[in-house]
Design an enzyme around this catalytic site. Structure first.
Site, PDB file in Angstrom:
ATOM      1  N   LYS A 207       0.992  -1.115  -0.213  1.00  0.00           N
ATOM      2  CA  LYS A 207       0.107  -0.028  -0.118  1.00  0.00           C
ATOM      3  C   LYS A 207       0.884   1.053   0.141  1.00  0.00           C
ATOM      4  O   LYS A 207       1.385   1.553   0.967  1.00  0.00           O
ATOM      5  CB  LYS A 207      -1.028  -0.096   1.070  1.00  0.00           C
ATOM      6  CG  LYS A 207      -2.023   1.150   1.100  1.00  0.00           C
ATOM      7  CD  LYS A 207      -2.532   1.579   2.360  1.00  0.00           C
ATOM      8  CE  LYS A 207      -1.686   2.905   2.809  1.00  0.00           C
ATOM      9  NZ  LYS A 207      -1.719   3.818   1.892  1.00  0.00           N
ATOM     10  N   GLU A 280      10.244   1.452   9.817  1.00  0.00           N
ATOM     11  CA  GLU A 280      11.290   2.345   9.623  1.00  0.00           C
ATOM     12  C   GLU A 280      10.674   4.056   9.971  1.00  0.00           C
ATOM     13  O   GLU A 280       9.859   4.248   9.017  1.00  0.00           O
ATOM     14  CB  GLU A 280      11.728   2.365   8.138  1.00  0.00           C
ATOM     15  CG  GLU A 280      12.502   1.198   7.565  1.00  0.00           C
ATOM     16  CD  GLU A 280      13.897   0.851   8.239  1.00  0.00           C
ATOM     17  OE1 GLU A 280      14.666   1.719   8.516  1.00  0.00           O
ATOM     18  OE2 GLU A 280      14.241  -0.404   8.334  1.00  0.00           O
ATOM     19  N   CYS A 314      13.668  11.203   5.575  1.00  0.00           N
ATOM     20  CA  CYS A 314      13.587  10.810   7.122  1.00  0.00           C
ATOM     21  C   CYS A 314      14.948  10.876   7.865  1.00  0.00           C
ATOM     22  O   CYS A 314      15.153  11.311   9.090  1.00  0.00           O
ATOM     23  CB  CYS A 314      13.189   9.416   7.153  1.00  0.00           C
ATOM     24  SG  CYS A 314      14.350   8.209   6.087  1.00  0.00           S
ATOM     25  N   GLU A 412       9.775  16.319  14.898  1.00  0.00           N
ATOM     26  CA  GLU A 412      10.183  16.020  13.634  1.00  0.00           C
ATOM     27  C   GLU A 412       9.273  17.182  12.615  1.00  0.00           C
ATOM     28  O   GLU A 412       7.909  17.271  12.649  1.00  0.00           O
ATOM     29  CB  GLU A 412       9.850  14.789  13.027  1.00  0.00           C
ATOM     30  CG  GLU A 412      10.307  14.632  11.476  1.00  0.00           C
ATOM     31  CD  GLU A 412      10.044  13.255  10.982  1.00  0.00           C
ATOM     32  OE1 GLU A 412       8.835  12.600  11.129  1.00  0.00           O
ATOM     33  OE2 GLU A 412      10.838  12.472  10.573  1.00  0.00           O
TER      34      GLU A 412
HETATM   35  P1  NAD Z   1       2.336   8.289   7.913  1.00  0.00           P
HETATM   36  O1  NAD Z   1       2.735   7.225   8.867  1.00  0.00           O
HETATM   37  O2  NAD Z   1       1.344   9.115   7.873  1.00  0.00           O
HETATM   38  O3  NAD Z   1       1.943   7.177   6.486  1.00  0.00           O
HETATM   39  C1  NAD Z   1       2.795   6.363   6.202  1.00  0.00           C
HETATM   40  C2  NAD Z   1       2.033   5.212   5.372  1.00  0.00           C
HETATM   41  O4  NAD Z   1       1.046   4.637   6.488  1.00  0.00           O
HETATM   42  C3  NAD Z   1       0.958   5.600   4.420  1.00  0.00           C
HETATM   43  O5  NAD Z   1       0.973   4.848   3.401  1.00  0.00           O
HETATM   44  C4  NAD Z   1      -0.366   5.718   5.237  1.00  0.00           C
HETATM   45  O6  NAD Z   1      -1.468   5.802   4.248  1.00  0.00           O
HETATM   46  C5  NAD Z   1      -0.383   4.491   6.124  1.00  0.00           C
HETATM   47  N1  NAD Z   1      -1.237   4.533   7.078  1.00  0.00           N
HETATM   48  C6  NAD Z   1      -1.967   5.513   7.683  1.00  0.00           C
HETATM   49  N2  NAD Z   1      -2.589   5.292   8.954  1.00  0.00           N
HETATM   50  C7  NAD Z   1      -2.163   3.786   8.892  1.00  0.00           C
HETATM   51  C8  NAD Z   1      -2.767   2.755   9.824  1.00  0.00           C
HETATM   52  N3  NAD Z   1      -3.396   3.209  10.944  1.00  0.00           N
HETATM   53  N4  NAD Z   1      -2.389   1.438   9.793  1.00  0.00           N
HETATM   54  C9  NAD Z   1      -1.330   1.269   8.485  1.00  0.00           C
HETATM   55  N5  NAD Z   1      -1.039   2.207   7.612  1.00  0.00           N
HETATM   56  C10 NAD Z   1      -1.616   3.623   7.655  1.00  0.00           C
HETATM   57  O7  NAD Z   1       3.693   8.990   7.463  1.00  0.00           O
HETATM   58  P2  NAD Z   1       3.951   9.898   6.384  1.00  0.00           P
HETATM   59  O8  NAD Z   1       3.509  11.365   7.069  1.00  0.00           O
HETATM   60  O9  NAD Z   1       3.147   9.906   5.184  1.00  0.00           O
HETATM   61  O10 NAD Z   1       5.404  10.040   6.063  1.00  0.00           O
HETATM   62  C11 NAD Z   1       6.262  10.357   6.648  1.00  0.00           C
HETATM   63  C12 NAD Z   1       7.225   9.741   7.857  1.00  0.00           C
HETATM   64  O11 NAD Z   1       7.616   8.792   7.522  1.00  0.00           O
HETATM   65  C13 NAD Z   1       7.909  10.630   8.626  1.00  0.00           C
HETATM   66  O12 NAD Z   1       7.783  10.814  10.099  1.00  0.00           O
HETATM   67  C14 NAD Z   1       9.242  10.032   7.964  1.00  0.00           C
HETATM   68  O13 NAD Z   1      10.449  10.403   8.859  1.00  0.00           O
HETATM   69  C15 NAD Z   1       8.996   8.841   7.946  1.00  0.00           C
HETATM   70  N6  NAD Z   1       9.935   7.973   7.007  1.00  0.00           N
HETATM   71  C16 NAD Z   1      10.728   7.174   7.698  1.00  0.00           C
HETATM   72  C17 NAD Z   1      11.798   6.548   6.868  1.00  0.00           C
HETATM   73  C18 NAD Z   1      12.647   5.606   7.220  1.00  0.00           C
HETATM   74  O14 NAD Z   1      13.390   5.097   6.655  1.00  0.00           O
HETATM   75  N7  NAD Z   1      13.056   5.526   8.697  1.00  0.00           N
HETATM   76  C19 NAD Z   1      11.662   7.060   5.450  1.00  0.00           C
HETATM   77  C20 NAD Z   1      10.727   7.774   5.160  1.00  0.00           C
HETATM   78  C21 NAD Z   1       9.870   8.365   5.539  1.00  0.00           C
END
Ligand code: NAD
Length: 543
Positions: A207, A280, A314, A412
């Site tokens: 997803k 991650e 990230c 963040e």
């Molecule tokens: P998010 O957690 O809002 O969303 C990430 C994914 O999870 C999306 O596909 C979203 O639709 C899905 N999601 C949302 N609610 C969910 C639920 N209840 N159950 C399962 N899936 C769900 O994150 P975001 O704001 O889209 O992304 C940015 C974040 O990601 C930042 O905090 C960033 O640091 C982190 N990030 C981490 C890495 C890493 O490698 N550590 C890499 C990229 C981004």
């Protein structure tokens, strides 16, 4: 004020598509045509009557695509299809599976312009920052394409009884991996985890974030062209809190990338089902400029560390710790470079920083800066949105005088905002850098690389870059990458990045005699024999 490039041409004020642009420059609409979108969305596992959701191009605010949304029932169907395909795939020799990754590598490099357009259209980042994703995906494809057979081969282990027990450690695929990915690195974060999962014999139900689903769909299409059975990678799209839990519900293993908040929910759901998960998550990454650093190199590196992908990375840096003796000289160089960055949204190389991805991101960035300034912080450069360039542009921003009670210090931001802190001793710098629940990435600048590595050992982060921003550690795909503390669980890249998608299975074959009383020995004699044997094994230093 920040300069602007000439190629901010992909702009439109309306919500319709805008195929033409002054001077014949390529626009989002001319690069990502309706025909391309229609072809790509055929890769979504969704019913014929699926409700569509629209995405907008961050660079311009114009409509980008209408994507069919999957329901929880579609997710179930995706798992059924993936499970059937996985049986045949797992039966293939690992070398044949790995060969698909190597073909994907070549196709990706040859066809990179197609995906660079998509990444730029969906995220608003510059072409160079989009290219970083091609680079990351190609590195992962080559690494696992070449190394998967070695990572996955059966390994001979010492048996229960030397000579008599022949023991192998084997690696079996988990089955179907549920993969949930964010919008910020849509190619890199859909491909780099999926590739080792496939090489290990798994299927994937993925997803992606809806905003960047076209990029994931393109990558899937290319991997199928490289030889991946089409049903092996299912892509479902929809609202995170609805479709995300459905993906976790059926997974044999979960690979999640996203925020710490969502990561905790995913971890709880996976734990309830007793399936493993790698997470991650977010970060509040620090960069340390030691007193002996090469200040020009450090300033150049810090700019990349803070403003790549407009800080929506990230592992990007949001806290700069500078030794007091060089702080003024460093800041002069750093702020001058930040101020000179060319913001732009054209679908061509040339701009230094692009747009934010969404109104939500712009709101967080604006709020963090405004609250800091209201509480007494000083803006050294930036601090303004740039609606003249596009709806979601924000200037590279450097803040001084930030204190620990300001959200920009502890939360963040995930945007082009960094705060500066001065330190007197290395101990003080290490303690301040570690004073966060996160532990993803850090960067240390010093002319003494041995000292840099000694400081690295004291930093509580999954990756540390010495004299580099983030790409050295991230690009070292043979070595694990991930977060400590609230930044996650598990690692991508290296052996851990593929073995997480496997179950270890020990196959022990007993020869000649059982491990129990036999050949006329009674229980006491058997125990005595084994006691003597154990002492001998220790004396002989058998491990
Ligand atoms: P998010 O957690 O809002 O969303 C990430 C994914 O999870 C999306 O596909 C979203 O639709 C899905 N999601 C949302 N609610 C969910 C639920 N209840 N159950 C399962 N899936 C769900 O994150 P975001 O704001 O889209 O992304 C940015 C974040 O990601 C930042 O905090 C960033 O640091 C982190 N990030 C981490 C890495 C890493 O490698 N550590 C890499 C990229 C981004």
């Amino acid at each position: 004020m920040t300069d602007t490039t000439a190629d901010t041409q992909a702009r439109s004020t309306g919500t319709g598509r805008n195929p033409a642009a002054p001077g014949g420059a390529r626009t989002v609409a001319s690069a990502v045509t309706d025909a391309v979108v229609a072809r790509l969305v055929r890769g979504v596992t969704a019913g014929p009557d699926a409700e569509a959701v629209e995405t907008l191009a961050p660079l311009t605010g114009e409509r980008l695509a209408a994507l069919p949304q999957s329901t929880p029932a579609d997710v179930e169907r995706a798992y059924r299809l993936a499970r059937t395909a996985q049986q045949a795939w797992a039966a293939q020799p690992v070398r044949r599976r790995a060969a698909v990754l190597l073909r994907f590598h070549d196709l990706l490099l040859a066809r990179q312009d197609e995906v660079l357009d998509l990444i730029q259209a969906e995220t608003g980042k510059t072409r160079l920052h989009a290219f970083e994703e091609v680079l990351g995906a190609a590195l992962a494809a080559r690494h696992y394409g070449r190394k998967a057979p070695a990572y996955l081969r059966d390994r001979r282990r010492g048996g229960a009884l030397p000579v008599l027990t022949h023991t192998l450690e084997a690696r079996r695929p988990k089955g179907v991996v549920g993969q949930i990915s964010p919008w910020n690195y849509p190619l890199e974060l859909s491909v780099s985890d999926a590739l080792p999962a496939f090489a290990a014999g798994n299927a994937v139900v993925n997803k992606p974030d809806t905003q960047t689903a076209l990029t994931a769909l393109w990558a899937r299409e290319l991997l199928v062209e490289a030889g991946l059975p089409a049903d092996l990678w299912q892509i479902v799209i929809g609202d995170g809190p609805v479709v995300g839990p459905a993906v976790v519900e059926h997974a044999d293993y979960v690979s999640f990338t996203g925020s710490t908040r969502t990561g905790r929910q995913v971890a709880q759901q996976a734990a309830g089902r007793l399936v493993g998960a790698s997470l991650e998550l977010g970060g509040k990454n620090a960069l340390l400029v030691l007193a002996d650093a090469d200040l020009d190199r450090a300033a150049e590196g810090a700019v990349r560390a803070c403003f790549s992908s407009a800080g929506q990375l990230c592992i990007s840096i949001e806290r700069l710790f500078v030794h007091r003796s060089v702080a003024d000289a460093f800041l002069e160089r750093f702020t001058a470079r930040a101020r000179a960055l060319r913001l732009g949204g054209g679908l061509a190389y040339g701009a230094d920083m692009g747009s934010l991805v969404s109104a939500r991101q712009l709101e967080t960035v604006t709020r963090h800066v405004e609250e800091a300034v209201k509480a007494g912080a000083t803006v050294l450069t930036g601090g303004q949105a740039r609606p003249d360039l596009g709806p979601l542009f924000y200037e590279p921003t450097v803040l001084d005088g930030v204190t620990t009670d300001m959200p920009v210090c502890t939360e963040e931001t995930f945007g082009p905002v960094v705060s500066v802190y001065r330190f007197d001793t290395e101990d003080e710098a290490v303690a301040a850098a570690n004073a966060t629940p996160y532990g993803l990435n850090s960067s240390v600048w010093t002319k003494d690389t041995r000292r840099g590595r000694a400081v690295a050992a004291r930093l509580h982060t999954g990756t540390v870059n010495v004299n580099e921003a983030y790409a050295a550690a991230y690009g070292s795909v043979a070595s694990p990458m991930g977060g400590m503390g609230d930044s996650g669980l598990g690692r991508r890249h290296g052996s851990e990045g593929i073995l997480r998608f496997t179950e270890a299975q020990t196959v022990a074959t007993q020869r000649l005699m059982p491990i129990g009383p036999s050949h006329g020995l009674d229980d006491r004699q058997f125990a005595g024999l084994l006691t003597t044997g154990l002492k001998a094994l220790k004396a002989l230093r058998v491990r």
